[in-house]
Motif scaffolding. Structure first.
Motif, mmCIF file in Angstrom:
data_model
loop_
_atom_site.group_PDB
_atom_site.id
_atom_site.type_symbol
_atom_site.label_atom_id
_atom_site.label_comp_id
_atom_site.label_asym_id
_atom_site.label_seq_id
_atom_site.Cartn_x
_atom_site.Cartn_y
_atom_site.Cartn_z
ATOM 1 N N LEU A 1 0.823 -1.205 0.000
ATOM 2 C CA LEU A 1 0.000 0.000 0.000
ATOM 3 C C LEU A 1 0.857 1.254 0.000
ATOM 4 N N ARG A 2 1.971 1.215 0.721
ATOM 5 C CA ARG A 2 2.916 2.349 0.700
ATOM 6 C C ARG A 2 3.444 2.607 -0.702
ATOM 7 N N LYS A 3 3.653 1.532 -1.450
ATOM 8 C CA LYS A 3 4.163 1.658 -2.823
ATOM 9 C C LYS A 3 3.084 2.107 -3.800
ATOM 10 N N GLY A 4 1.845 2.220 -3.311
ATOM 11 C CA GLY A 4 0.757 2.653 -4.181
ATOM 12 C C GLY A 4 0.081 1.523 -4.916
ATOM 13 N N ASN A 5 0.298 0.303 -4.481
ATOM 14 C CA ASN A 5 -0.291 -0.862 -5.136
ATOM 15 C C ASN A 5 -1.743 -1.025 -4.687
ATOM 16 N N LEU A 6 -2.563 -0.071 -5.135
ATOM 17 C CA LEU A 6 -3.976 0.000 -4.798
ATOM 18 C C LEU A 6 -4.749 0.157 -6.095
ATOM 19 N N PRO A 7 -5.776 -0.646 -6.311
ATOM 20 C CA PRO A 7 -6.531 -0.519 -7.563
ATOM 21 C C PRO A 7 -7.043 0.911 -7.769
ATOM 22 N N PRO A 8 -6.884 1.462 -8.956
ATOM 23 C CA PRO A 8 -7.350 2.827 -9.215
ATOM 24 C C PRO A 8 -8.832 3.052 -8.898
ATOM 25 N N PHE A 9 -9.674 2.033 -9.076
ATOM 26 C CA PHE A 9 -11.097 2.241 -8.804
ATOM 27 C C PHE A 9 -11.354 2.547 -7.330
ATOM 28 N N LEU A 10 -10.437 2.167 -6.444
ATOM 29 C CA LEU A 10 -10.610 2.454 -5.027
ATOM 30 C C LEU A 10 -10.181 3.870 -4.661
ATOM 31 N N ARG A 11 -9.521 4.543 -5.572
ATOM 32 C CA ARG A 11 -9.052 5.908 -5.305
ATOM 33 C C ARG A 11 -10.153 6.940 -5.535
ATOM 34 N N LYS A 12 -11.284 6.504 -6.044
ATOM 35 C CA LYS A 12 -12.419 7.398 -6.308
ATOM 36 C C LYS A 12 -13.418 7.268 -5.154
ATOM 37 N N PHE A 13 -13.231 8.099 -4.147
ATOM 38 C CA PHE A 13 -14.076 8.031 -2.969
ATOM 39 C C PHE A 13 -15.498 8.486 -3.275
ATOM 40 N N ARG A 14 -16.431 8.001 -2.494
ATOM 41 C CA ARG A 14 -17.839 8.354 -2.613
ATOM 42 C C ARG A 14 -18.239 9.153 -1.373
ATOM 43 N N MET B 1 -14.441 4.537 0.593
ATOM 44 C CA MET B 1 -14.014 3.802 -0.598
ATOM 45 C C MET B 1 -15.220 3.042 -1.144
ATOM 46 N N PRO B 2 -15.275 2.798 -2.441
ATOM 47 C CA PRO B 2 -16.421 2.095 -3.013
ATOM 48 C C PRO B 2 -16.422 0.593 -2.742
ATOM 49 N N ASP B 3 -15.361 0.073 -2.168
ATOM 50 C CA ASP B 3 -15.266 -1.360 -1.885
ATOM 51 C C ASP B 3 -14.255 -1.545 -0.762
ATOM 52 N N TYR B 4 -14.100 -2.762 -0.329
ATOM 53 C CA TYR B 4 -13.151 -3.129 0.707
ATOM 54 C C TYR B 4 -11.730 -2.854 0.231
ATOM 55 N N LEU B 5 -10.843 -2.443 1.125
ATOM 56 C CA LEU B 5 -9.455 -2.163 0.773
ATOM 57 C C LEU B 5 -8.820 -3.366 0.086
ATOM 58 N N SER B 6 -8.151 -3.118 -1.033
ATOM 59 C CA SER B 6 -7.548 -4.181 -1.824
ATOM 60 C C SER B 6 -6.149 -3.786 -2.245
ATOM 61 N N VAL B 7 -5.372 -4.783 -2.598
ATOM 62 C CA VAL B 7 -4.037 -4.581 -3.152
ATOM 63 C C VAL B 7 -4.070 -5.115 -4.574
ATOM 64 N N GLY B 8 -3.474 -4.377 -5.510
ATOM 65 C CA GLY B 8 -3.392 -4.835 -6.895
ATOM 66 C C GLY B 8 -3.867 -3.782 -7.873
ATOM 67 N N SER B 9 -4.304 -4.239 -9.030
ATOM 68 C CA SER B 9 -4.770 -3.349 -10.097
ATOM 69 C C SER B 9 -6.286 -3.506 -10.251
#
Length: 84
Positions: free
Chosen positions: A20-33, A54-62
């Motif tokens: 998560l520090r490296k930014g390995n967070l799916p872009p769709f989760l960066r769009k807060f509601r 966040m629109p979904d549960y915290l995830s790692v990946g793309s």
């Protein structure tokens, strides 16, 4: 997930936080509601609160290859501190 499957709890939590520090967070989760709630207090005065989620549960990946990651409250706290 295969890489962290055999790690101890503390090693797994450290690996999740590092991703998560490296930014390995799916872009769709960066769009807060924005969520709005309203109500009245005991005296009848109206109040409204807005918060962002966040629109979904915290995830790692793309967006196409991600995994929802449960974590300890301590790791969640450190994750929240990353956004400050």
């Amino acid at each position: 997930m295969k890489r962290i499957a055999s790690l101890s709890r503390s090693e797994r939590e450290a690996a999740i936080l590092e991703e998560l520090r490296k930014g390995n967070l799916p872009p769709f989760l960066r769009k807060f509601r924005t969520i709005c709630l309203s109500g009245s207090d005991a005296s009848g005065k109206a109040h409204e609160v807005r918060f962002q989620v966040m629109p979904d549960y915290l995830s790692v990946g793309s967006d196409t290859d991600f995994c929802r990651v449960p974590m300890t409250p301590q790791t969640a706290w450190w994750t929240a501190r990353l956004t400050r």
